[in-house]
Design a protein around this motif. Structure first.
Motif, PDB file in Angstrom:
ATOM      1  N   LEU A  83     110.149  52.972 126.522  1.00  0.00           N
ATOM      2  CA  LEU A  83     108.740  53.140 126.880  1.00  0.00           C
ATOM      3  C   LEU A  83     108.461  52.595 128.281  1.00  0.00           C
ATOM      4  CD1 LEU A  83     105.895  54.010 126.015  1.00  0.00           C
ATOM      5  CD2 LEU A  83     105.571  51.700 125.115  1.00  0.00           C
TER       6      LEU A  83
ATOM      7  N   GLU B 192     101.116  52.438 120.664  1.00  0.00           N
ATOM      8  CA  GLU B 192     102.327  52.745 119.894  1.00  0.00           C
ATOM      9  C   GLU B 192     102.610  51.689 118.823  1.00  0.00           C
ATOM     10  OE1 GLU B 192     105.639  54.386 121.914  1.00  0.00           O
ATOM     11  OE2 GLU B 192     104.348  55.738 123.084  1.00  0.00           O
TER      12      GLU B 192
ATOM     13  N   GLN C 299      99.519  51.797 126.694  1.00  0.00           N
ATOM     14  CA  GLN C 299     100.312  52.766 125.935  1.00  0.00           C
ATOM     15  C   GLN C 299     101.106  52.059 124.822  1.00  0.00           C
ATOM     16  OE1 GLN C 299     100.151  56.067 126.392  1.00  0.00           O
ATOM     17  NE2 GLN C 299     101.491  56.317 124.611  1.00  0.00           N
TER      18      GLN C 299
END
Lengths: 211, 179
Positions: free
Chosen positions: A43, B58, B54
């Motif tokens: 990520l 998640e 982000q």
């Protein structure tokens, strides 16, 4: 003719990420490896260094034309040296006591840190570069060749063709390369020396090296 | 925590530097994030703010506020502030630098850091504009001024606090269009 197109970065911390950003901007293909499972940095790689691919250290080295060492200095002994045979390796590591402990515990007396890395990575071509400028300056100061006030990066190494390749890499990243001698001479780039932390153009870097 | 608070909870921010995994870890455990930035242009941290938001999603958390934490000094004029903050900045930098192997900082580097980096030094108007600009670029909700630069004089510290509260903060709110 230099055909290096793939950079494999070991270390996904401040320096590794910064080099990844610069290399991507310069058009290189970039593989990056942290200390753990590539999934852990997937990520952050996607968002901080879009375009780079998170892989294992072994995979990063195998795929790379240029391997960049951006891990804590105290960890270089963990690298499996056979993987690096014939590879061009840029050593951007520095000794940080807080992270690595006393220097004497990892490096033999009278040896530069890059000589120690070269001794461990038998068969690799180790070049010291991109260690003396702070990572935030690297990110902020990259400029195209010929730009006024462009900053310089010192390069030290024993293998002439490898030095040339690193010079070109440094240039494409956005800095003027300055060859300062062999790995033996690279102590002038280590922490505590006048050139450590230098974020200056070539002429001034030359002066700091000579101090 | 002692003395006891009246009740409720205390917002907790986790401070992070430039390591992406610190950002991911902060999001994972559901804390607010404070970016500690002591050098270089603040805009380079924008991807870290995006990463935090982000990653929070998640991990199934609602992203909490993000703050920016940088050193500063506020004086009557830009020049007065730069001159008064230089000796303590130099002393602080030299002390920290000695343990990290940096050579002594130069006045030129200091001026460069004020003009383009992460030192919020100047008149109240200059500092307010710099803070507002950084907060806008980074899309952060909070700013911490690390005041005092280690060894600034008590009178200078008092002035920084006074101007920060009475002039800078209202001006930043005005510039950002927030209450």
């Amino acid at each position: 003719m230099n055909t290096d197109t793939v950079v494999g970065i070991l270390g996904a911390g401040k320096l590794g990420v910064t080099i990844a950003q610069l290399a991507l901007a310069a058009g290189y293909t970039v593989y990056i490896a942290g200390s753990g499972d590539p999934v852990d940095i997937e990520l952050s790689t996607k968002i901080i260094t879009p375009g780079a691919v998170a892989v294992t250290a072994e995979s990063a080295v195998k795929r790379a034309d240029i391997v960049m060492l951006a891990l804590p200095l105290g960890r270089f002994g963990d690298l499996g040296s056979e993987l690096f045979h014939g590879k061009l390796v840029i050593d951007g590591m520095n000794h940080w006591r807080e992270v690595d402990g006393p220097l004497e515990a990892i490096i033999a007396d009278g040896t530069t840190t890059s000589e120690a890395v070269q001794r461990h990575l038998v068969g690799a071509h180790v070049i010291k570069a991109l260690n003396h400028m702070g990572y935030h300056h690297l990110r902020d100061e990259a400029k195209p060749a010929g730009a006024s006030g462009r900053k310089a990066i010192a390069v030290a190494g024993d293998d002439e063709p490898s030095v040339q390749r690193v010079n070109q890499f440094v240039n494409r990243l956005g800095f003027d390369p300055l060859y300062i001698g062999g790995l033996r001479d690279s102590h002038v780039l280590e922490s505590g020396q006048p050139a450590f932390g230098a974020n200056v153009p070539l002429i001034q870097l030359q002066k700091l090296i000579k101090k | 925590v002692f003395p006891k608070t009246e009740g409720g909870s205390i917002p907790v921010y986790v401070g992070v530097g430039g390591t992406p995994q610190s950002v991911v870890r902060t999001a994972k455990y559901g804390f607010a994030m404070m970016l500690a930035v002591i050098g270089g242009a603040p805009d380079r941290f924008k991807p870290y703010v995006d990463l935090y938001r982000q990653a929070s999603k998640e991990f199934g958390h609602t992203p909490l506020p993000v703050g920016l934490h940088s050193p500063g000094f506020i004086g009557d004029t830009d020049q007065q502030a730069r001159d008064a903050a230089w000796p303590p900045y130099k002393a602080f930098h030299t002390k920290v630098g000695a343990s990290r192997g940096w050579p002594p900082v130069t006045r030129a580097q200091y001026e460069q850091e004020i003009d383009h980096g992460s030192l919020y030094i100047g008149s109240a108007e200059t500092v307010a504009r710099k803070i507002a600009s950084a907060m806008k670029v980074l899309d952060v909700n909070r700013f911490d001024l690390v005041y005092g630069l280690g060894t600034a004089k008590a009178t200078d510290r008092m002035k920084t606090i006074e101007l920060y509260g009475s002039v800078v903060i209202p001006r930043v709110r005005e510039l950002l269009g927030v209450e």
